[in-house]
Design a protein around this motif. Structure first.
Motif, PDB file in Angstrom:
ATOM      1  N   ASP A 135      77.509 -69.220 -27.601  1.00 58.46           N
ATOM      2  CA  ASP A 135      78.061 -70.500 -27.164  1.00 58.46           C
ATOM      3  C   ASP A 135      76.975 -71.577 -27.209  1.00 58.46           C
ATOM      4  O   ASP A 135      75.781 -71.272 -27.203  1.00 58.46           O
ATOM      5  CB  ASP A 135      78.604 -70.391 -25.738  1.00 58.46           C
ATOM      6  N   ASP A 136      77.409 -72.814 -27.189  1.00 60.62           N
ATOM      7  CA  ASP A 136      76.477 -73.941 -27.134  1.00 60.62           C
ATOM      8  C   ASP A 136      76.148 -74.216 -25.671  1.00 60.62           C
ATOM      9  O   ASP A 136      76.989 -74.674 -24.895  1.00 60.62           O
ATOM     10  CB  ASP A 136      77.103 -75.167 -27.795  1.00 60.62           C
ATOM     11  N   ARG A 196      78.718 -68.069 -21.840  1.00 63.35           N
ATOM     12  CA  ARG A 196      79.021 -66.765 -21.252  1.00 63.35           C
ATOM     13  C   ARG A 196      77.884 -65.756 -21.437  1.00 63.35           C
ATOM     14  O   ARG A 196      77.138 -65.817 -22.418  1.00 63.35           O
ATOM     15  CB  ARG A 196      80.307 -66.199 -21.864  1.00 63.35           C
ATOM     16  N   ILE A 197      77.819 -64.861 -20.461  1.00 63.02           N
ATOM     17  CA  ILE A 197      76.903 -63.711 -20.499  1.00 63.02           C
ATOM     18  C   ILE A 197      77.749 -62.455 -20.334  1.00 63.02           C
ATOM     19  O   ILE A 197      78.652 -62.420 -19.489  1.00 63.02           O
ATOM     20  CB  ILE A 197      75.857 -63.780 -19.358  1.00 63.02           C
ATOM     21  N   VAL A 198      77.447 -61.420 -21.124  1.00 59.26           N
ATOM     22  CA  VAL A 198      78.073 -60.110 -20.947  1.00 59.26           C
ATOM     23  C   VAL A 198      76.996 -59.155 -20.444  1.00 59.26           C
ATOM     24  O   VAL A 198      75.918 -59.046 -21.044  1.00 59.26           O
ATOM     25  CB  VAL A 198      78.677 -59.585 -22.261  1.00 59.26           C
ATOM     26  N   ASP A 224      81.450 -64.498 -33.816  1.00 59.92           N
ATOM     27  CA  ASP A 224      82.432 -65.505 -33.403  1.00 59.92           C
ATOM     28  C   ASP A 224      82.832 -65.388 -31.935  1.00 59.92           C
ATOM     29  O   ASP A 224      83.779 -66.046 -31.481  1.00 59.92           O
ATOM     30  CB  ASP A 224      83.679 -65.413 -34.286  1.00 59.92           C
ATOM     31  N   ASN A 225      82.127 -64.558 -31.159  1.00 58.34           N
ATOM     32  CA  ASN A 225      82.367 -64.386 -29.721  1.00 58.34           C
ATOM     33  C   ASN A 225      83.732 -63.783 -29.403  1.00 58.34           C
ATOM     34  O   ASN A 225      84.154 -63.785 -28.242  1.00 58.34           O
ATOM     35  CB  ASN A 225      82.255 -65.716 -28.956  1.00 58.34           C
ATOM     36  N   SER A 226      84.413 -63.244 -30.399  1.00 57.11           N
ATOM     37  CA  SER A 226      85.760 -62.724 -30.135  1.00 57.11           C
ATOM     38  C   SER A 226      85.739 -61.338 -29.517  1.00 57.11           C
ATOM     39  O   SER A 226      86.681 -60.949 -28.827  1.00 57.11           O
ATOM     40  CB  SER A 226      86.574 -62.689 -31.431  1.00 57.11           C
ATOM     41  N   GLN A 227      84.651 -60.592 -29.747  1.00 58.06           N
ATOM     42  CA  GLN A 227      84.580 -59.237 -29.205  1.00 58.06           C
ATOM     43  C   GLN A 227      83.135 -58.837 -28.993  1.00 58.06           C
ATOM     44  O   GLN A 227      82.208 -59.483 -29.476  1.00 58.06           O
ATOM     45  CB  GLN A 227      85.279 -58.250 -30.145  1.00 58.06           C
TER      46      GLN A 227
END
Length: 647
Positions: A452-453, A460-462, A501-504
Motif C-alpha cells: 500500500d501507499d 495494512r500489516i499481516v 496486488d495485495n489480493s492474497q
C-alpha cells in the motif's frame, strides 16, 4: 529420500564482507606485530582485517566454533583452537599470516589452508600461546581434556604433554625471555612449568597461595619474567613471583617456589576477564591494564592500586585487550561483540559493533541496495552494506525481535517481538512511531507489509504468531485497527508473503501446512500440506507458483492456482530455513542448518553456487534489489555479504 540437487559445475560463492565478532572468546582480539592488521574470530572462521582499508580475508578450516587464538611474535603465523562435541577431537590449526595479509591487499587472493592441523585434545581447546622465539606452541585442553601439550611449530609434531592440573586450567602463557618455561592457571591453582625438550619432559611446580582460594581466568607476564599478574573470577588482580628451581632429582628439595606476593584491595565487578602488562615509556614503571566483567577498563599500578583518572566504562564484559604496536593505545573486545580503541590518555572510541546473539531476520528497503536492516536479541540495526558499518541501533531491553519489515516507501520499520507486540519505528531516528499491544497472545513470529501507499493511509500489516493466528491490521495516522483474525494453523506461523496486488497472502506454519488467504474476504483459498515443519514460503515473481522449504530438507514447487505439488528438490542434508527469489524469477537463494548458502536455477532446480562460512544455522537470506549481493545471517550472530554468482 530425495537427493541433494547440487550442480556438478556449482561454483563457490565469494565472500565480499563479514560483519561480526565472537566477543566471548577470551583474548580473541589481536593486532598483528606490524600494527596494520587486526585478527579476531567469528564463529568457526578467523577474520584478518586491514586497519587502513577495512579489507578482509577469511581463514576457513575449523569444523566448529573457534575458542582461542594466538599470533607468533614475528607476525608470520596464527594458531587457533576450537570446540567440538564431548569426546571428539578438537583441532588446533596453524595458519600462514603473511599469506592472509597479502590476500587482504590483493585483488586475486590465493588459497590459504592451514599449515598444520594438530590433533590431541578432546572436546575443547582452552588456550594456545607461542613461545618467545616462536619455536614452540603450547596448547591447553578444556574441562574434559585438561591436558597441556608442547608442539614444535616448524614441523607440527607434539614434543611432550602432561595433565595441566588436578582441577580445570583456563589460561597458559610462555615467559617472554625464555622458551623453556611457561605459566598455567585455573581453578584454585597457578603452576610454573619447566620444559625439557631433550628428555622430553614437562615438570610443574605449584605456586604457594596460602589460604587464598581463587579461580584464575587470565594471565600476563612482565617483560623481565619476574612476576605474573592474574585476574580472578571474584574480581581481584593477583601478583605472583614466578621464579622456580630447574628440574631436579626427586631427592633434592625445592629451594625456590612460585609465590603469591600481593593482590588488589578493590574488587572489580563480575570478575577480571582480561589483563595486559604495559611498561610506561615516560616513567619506566610497570602497569597492568585490566578488563572486568562489568565493562570496566582500568590502569593498575605496580603496587596494585587503581591509577586515578585511568578508568573507563564500555558496553559488555571485557574479554580481550591487545596493545597497539605503535604504543599510542590499545583495543579491547567485549562479549557484546563491540570493539573499542582506547588511547593512553584513556579516551574511548567505538571502532566496530555487531549483534552478540542470533540474528533472526533481515530486509532491504524497496529499490535500495546500500542499506539493510537486521534484528536480534534486544535490538534492530541498520547497516551500510558497502562500508559494513552500523548506521542506527534501535534497542528494546530484555526482549527479542523475531521478524522485521519495512514499508514500500521506506518511511516505517515494522517489527514483531517476543512480548506479542508489533512495534513501528522511524528509520531516520529510530524513534518509536506506534505500538500494537497484544497483537498476538504469544510472540509475533512473522510479518508482511502490504504494498500500500503509506503516504495515503490506511495501509495494512499481516502478522503471524506463536499462537498460530494470522491477523490483518489497518494502520492510519492516528490509530491501528484489527481488521480480521484468521485461525486455522495449529502451530507457530514462521513466514508470511503478500502478493504484488495485495489480493492474497500465503502463510507457512510448523503444523505442516501453508495456507493462501484472500485479503479481501479474509477466507482460505488454498491449503498446501506436507509432513514437515514449514520454515519459509515465497511467490514466484509472476505468482504462478509457490516455493516452500522446511525441516524435511526439501524445496517444494507448488501450483499457485490449485495447490498441487509440481516438483520436490533435495535442498540440504539438514533443515532448510530461508528462501528468497530474484525479481526476474530466474534464480533463488536458500539458507539451511548445514551452514551453506546456495544459489539455485529456478527452472532447472539445480544449485549453481554454494557459499560456506557460517558456523551456525542460517536463519535468513536476502538478495539485494540490484541483484549484486546476497546477505545471510545466522545463529552465531554473523552477517555475511556474498557476491551474487552469475546465472
Amino acid at each position: 529420500m530425495t537427493d541433494i540437487a547440487d550442480g556438478v559445475d556449482a561454483v563457490d560463492l565469494k565472500i565480499s564482507g563479514v560483519i561480526g565478532f565472537t566477543g566471548e572468546v577470551a583474548n580473541g582480539l589481536f593486532y598483528s606485530p606490524c600494527g596494520g592488521f587486526v585478527v579476531y574470530p567469528l564463529g568457526s572462521i578467523i577474520v584478518v582485517k586491514d586497519v587502513a582499508t577495512n579489507a578482509q580475508t577469511f581463514l576457513e578450516g575449523h569444523s566448529n566454533d573457534v575458542t582461542c587464538i594466538s599470533i607468533s611474535h614475528d607476525g608470520s603465523k596464527i594458531a587457533s583452537g576450537q570446540m567440538n562435541n564431548p569426546g571428539m577431537r578438537a583441532d588446533v590449526l596453524i595458519w600462514d599470516l603473511d599469506t592472509a595479509k597479502s590476500n587482504c591487499m590483493s585483488d586475486s587472493p590465493v588459497a590459504c589452508p592451514p599449515i598444520f592441523r594438530l590433533q590431541q585434545h578432546l572436546g575443547r581447546v582452552q588456550d594456545v600461546d607461542f613461545s618467545c622465539d616462536d619455536q614452540y606452541l603450547c596448547t591447553l585442553g578444556g574441562q574434559d581434556d585438561n591436558a597441556l601439550v608442547i608442539w614444535e611449530v616448524e614441523t607440527g609434531t607434539a614434543i611432550c604433554g602432561s595433565p595441566a592440573a588436578q582441577d580445570s586450567a583456563y589460561s597458559a602463557r610462555w615467559l617472554k625471555n625464555r622458551n623453556d618455561r611457561l605459566v598455567t592457571a585455573g581453578n584454585y591453582h597457578l603452576r610454573v612449568w619447566q620444559v625439557d625438550v631433550g628428555m622430553p619432559k614437562l615438570h610443574a611446580m605449584d605456586a604457594k597461595m596460602g589460604t587464598m582460594k581463587r579461580v584464575i581466568q587470565c594471565i600476563d607476564v612482565t617483560d623481565d619474567d619476574e612476576f605474573a599478574y592474574c585476574g580472578t573470577k571474584t574480581g581481584e588482580l593477583l601478583k605472583f613471583k614466578i621464579d622456580r628451581d630447574p628440574i631436579q632429582s626427586f631427592n633434592d628439595p625445592d629451594r625456590v617456589r612460585p609465590t603469591l606476593k600481593a593482590y588488589t584491595k578493590e574488587r572489580f565487578g563480575k570478575g577480571v576477564k582480561s589483563c595486559k602488562v604495559w611498561n610506561n615509556p615516560s616513567t619506566g614503571n610497570t602497569n597492568i591494564i585490566i578488563g572486568a566483567g562489568d565493562g570496566t577498563v582500568a590502569l593498575i599500578s605496580e603496587k596494585l592500586n587503581v591509577v586515578k583518572g585511568y578508568r573507563a566504562q564500555v558496553m559488555g564484559a571485557v574479554t580481550s585487550i591487545t596493545m597497539s604496536p605503535d604504543g599510542a593505545g590499545f583495543m579491547v573486545g567485549t562479549d557484546q561483540s563491540n570493539r573499542y580503541y582506547v588511547t593512553m590518555a584513556w579516551d574511548v572510541e567505538l571502532r566496530a559493533t555487531c549483534h552478540c546473539g542470533p540474528v533472526n531476520d533481515i530486509c532491504f528497503p524497496s529499490g535500495c541496495s546500500d542499506l539493510f536492516i537486521t534484528c536480534s536479541i534486544y535490538d534492530i540495526r541498520i547497516w551500510n552494506s558497502a562500508l559494513r558499518q552500523e548506521l542506527l541501533r534501535i534497542q528494546v531491553p530484555n526482549l527479542e525481535c523475531k521478524c522485521i519489515g519495512i514499508t514500500p516507501n521506506g518511511q516505517t520499520i515494522v517489527s514483531g517481538w517476543t512480548d506479542g507486540k508489533i512495534r513501528a519505528f522511524f528509520p531516520e531516528s529510530g524513534r518509536l512511531k506506534f505500538v500494537i499491544s497484544d497483537a498476538h497472545s504469544e510472540a509475533v513470529t512473522a510479518l508482511a507489509v502490504c504494498n500500500d501507499d503509506e503516504t495515503r493511509p490506511p495501509w495494512r500489516i499481516v502478522s503471524g504468531g506463536d499462537d498460530g493466528r494470522v491477523r490483518v491490521w489497518n494502520v492510519t495516522s492516528s490509530h491501528q485497527q484489527l481488521l480480521h483474525s484468521m485461525k486455522e494453523h495449529r502451530s507457530t506461523v514462521h513466514c508470511i508473503r503478500v502478493s504484488a496486488d495485495n489480493s492474497q497472502c500465503v502463510s507457512a506454519s510448523a503444523d505442516g501446512s501453508c495456507i493462501v488467504w484472500d485479503l479481501q474476504r479474509y477466507v482460505r483459498l488454498l491449503a498446501l500440506f506436507e509432513p514437515t515443519v514449514f520454515q519459509s514460503v515465497l511467490y514466484h515473481p509472476d505468482e504462478s507458483q509457490i516455493l516452500t522449504c522446511g525441516e524435511n530438507h526439501k524445496i517444494s514447487y507448488w501450483d499457485a492456482s490449485n495447490g498441487q505439488a509440481i516438483r520436490v528438490v533435495g535442498g540440504s542434508n539438514k533443515e532448510m530455513t530461508s528462501l528468497d527469489v530474484d525479481p526476474i524469477g530466474d534464480r533463488f537463494v536458500s539458507g539451511s542448518a548445514d551452514k551453506l548458502v546456495k544459489v539455485w536455477h529456478y527452472d532447472d532446480g539445480i544449485s549453481t553456487a554454494i557459499g560456506s562460512g557460517h558456523s551456525g544455522k542460517i536463519t535468513a537470506v536476502k538478495i539485494s534489489p540490484d541483484q549484486s549481493t546476497i546477505v545471510s545471517v545466522g545463529e552465531e550472530g554473523a552477517i555475511f555479504l556474498w557476491d551474487m554468482a552469475n546465472p
